[in-house]
Design a protein around this motif. Structure first.
Motif, PDB file in Angstrom:
ATOM      1  N   TYR A   1       5.893   4.389 -23.272  1.00 47.70           N
ATOM      2  CA  TYR A   1       5.936   5.802 -22.870  1.00 47.70           C
ATOM      3  C   TYR A   1       6.023   5.916 -21.350  1.00 47.70           C
ATOM      4  O   TYR A   1       6.734   6.770 -20.822  1.00 47.70           O
TER       5      TYR A   1
ATOM      6  N   ASN B   1       9.584   5.257 -20.440  1.00 46.40           N
ATOM      7  CA  ASN B   1      10.440   6.384 -20.797  1.00 46.40           C
ATOM      8  C   ASN B   1      10.263   7.546 -19.827  1.00 46.40           C
ATOM      9  O   ASN B   1      11.239   8.181 -19.420  1.00 46.40           O
ATOM     10  N   ARG B   2       9.027   7.818 -19.444  1.00 46.64           N
ATOM     11  CA  ARG B   2       8.777   8.897 -18.479  1.00 46.64           C
ATOM     12  C   ARG B   2       9.364   8.544 -17.106  1.00 46.64           C
ATOM     13  O   ARG B   2       9.905   9.408 -16.421  1.00 46.64           O
TER      14      ARG B   2
ATOM     15  N   ASN C   1      11.740  11.407 -35.309  1.00 47.88           N
ATOM     16  CA  ASN C   1      10.427  10.783 -35.231  1.00 47.88           C
ATOM     17  C   ASN C   1      10.563   9.382 -34.643  1.00 47.88           C
ATOM     18  O   ASN C   1      10.533   8.396 -35.368  1.00 47.88           O
TER      19      ASN C   1
ATOM     20  N   GLY D   1      10.641   6.899 -30.580  1.00 48.11           N
ATOM     21  CA  GLY D   1      10.484   6.856 -29.130  1.00 48.11           C
ATOM     22  C   GLY D   1      11.634   7.558 -28.435  1.00 48.11           C
ATOM     23  O   GLY D   1      11.457   8.193 -27.388  1.00 48.11           O
TER      24      GLY D   1
ATOM     25  N   SER E   1      13.275  10.189 -29.596  1.00 52.20           N
ATOM     26  CA  SER E   1      13.062  11.639 -29.659  1.00 52.20           C
ATOM     27  C   SER E   1      11.960  12.067 -28.695  1.00 52.20           C
ATOM     28  O   SER E   1      12.048  13.136 -28.089  1.00 52.20           O
ATOM     29  N   TYR E   2      10.929  11.226 -28.526  1.00 51.39           N
ATOM     30  CA  TYR E   2       9.885  11.519 -27.525  1.00 51.39           C
ATOM     31  C   TYR E   2      10.525  11.654 -26.142  1.00 51.39           C
ATOM     32  O   TYR E   2      10.252  12.594 -25.402  1.00 51.39           O
ATOM     33  N   THR E   3      11.391  10.703 -25.813  1.00 52.08           N
ATOM     34  CA  THR E   3      12.027  10.692 -24.493  1.00 52.08           C
ATOM     35  C   THR E   3      12.937  11.902 -24.322  1.00 52.08           C
ATOM     36  O   THR E   3      12.924  12.549 -23.272  1.00 52.08           O
TER      37      THR E   3
ATOM     38  N   ASN F   1      12.721  14.793 -25.879  1.00 50.50           N
ATOM     39  CA  ASN F   1      11.857  15.976 -25.763  1.00 50.50           C
ATOM     40  C   ASN F   1      11.250  16.074 -24.369  1.00 50.50           C
ATOM     41  O   ASN F   1      11.198  17.159 -23.779  1.00 50.50           O
ATOM     42  N   TYR F   2      10.795  14.953 -23.834  1.00 52.10           N
ATOM     43  CA  TYR F   2      10.237  14.950 -22.482  1.00 52.10           C
ATOM     44  C   TYR F   2      11.318  15.345 -21.467  1.00 52.10           C
ATOM     45  O   TYR F   2      11.074  16.135 -20.552  1.00 52.10           O
TER      46      TYR F   2
END
Length: 162
Positions: free
Chosen positions: A118, A121-122, A139, A141, A143-145, A147-148
């Protein structure tokens, strides 16, 4: 936003793609080339299997034609292939070649620890103005990235075919 960030693109994508790599590579190359034409210079990649390696190799191929562009590898920790399952020998060799050929290699931690992916990715998002994604699942990593990146107001280009 600083000048370098305005000229920087990051990549995020799944380790396994649902379509032929050649088709993804073709679309990716066209998009990267169009961004180069718009004065993007820095291309940051996370060094994972699958889409990351494909993106890094596409940047390096285009660097032959556009020597000003730079590939920046942002690794969560060195030799991540030793911690992750599924790396094939060819991918490990590609990983080492990318480290040699990259304009710059940034290693965020000396070894694996919880949350390091994470953080990677950030870092990619926080230092870019555009995010090129290969995202087919909500669902993950990736999609997390994405979305961020959206919360940070980056332009998102998802090249996955639905």
């Amino acid at each position: 936003m600083n000048e370098k960030k305005l000229q920087t693109v990051c990549f995020t994508g799944h380790r396994q793609m649902k379509e032929a790599t050649t088709k993804v590579e073709y679309r990716l190359t066209k998009i990267i080339e169009s961004l180069i034409q718009k004065k993007y210079i820095y291309f940051c990649v996370g060094g994972a299997r699958g889409f990351d390696i494909l993106a890094a190799e596409a940047v390096l191929k285009l660097k032959k034609q556009y020597p000003k562009i730079q590939l920046i590898l942002v690794l969560p920790f060195d030799k991540q292939y030793q911690h992750e399952k599924g790396w094939e020998q060819l991918e490990i060799e590609q990983y080492h070649q990318l480290k040699i050929q990259a304009s710059k290699v940034i290693i965020l931690a000396s070894e694996y620890h919880s949350g390091i992916y994470y953080k990677r990715n950030r870092y990619l998002v926080d230092n870019s103005s555009i995010c090129i994604a290969y995202m087919t699942r909500k669902n993950s990593g990736t999609s997390y990235t994405v979305n961020y990146a959206e919360t940070q107001k980056l332009q998102i280009i998802n090249i996955a075919l639905s």
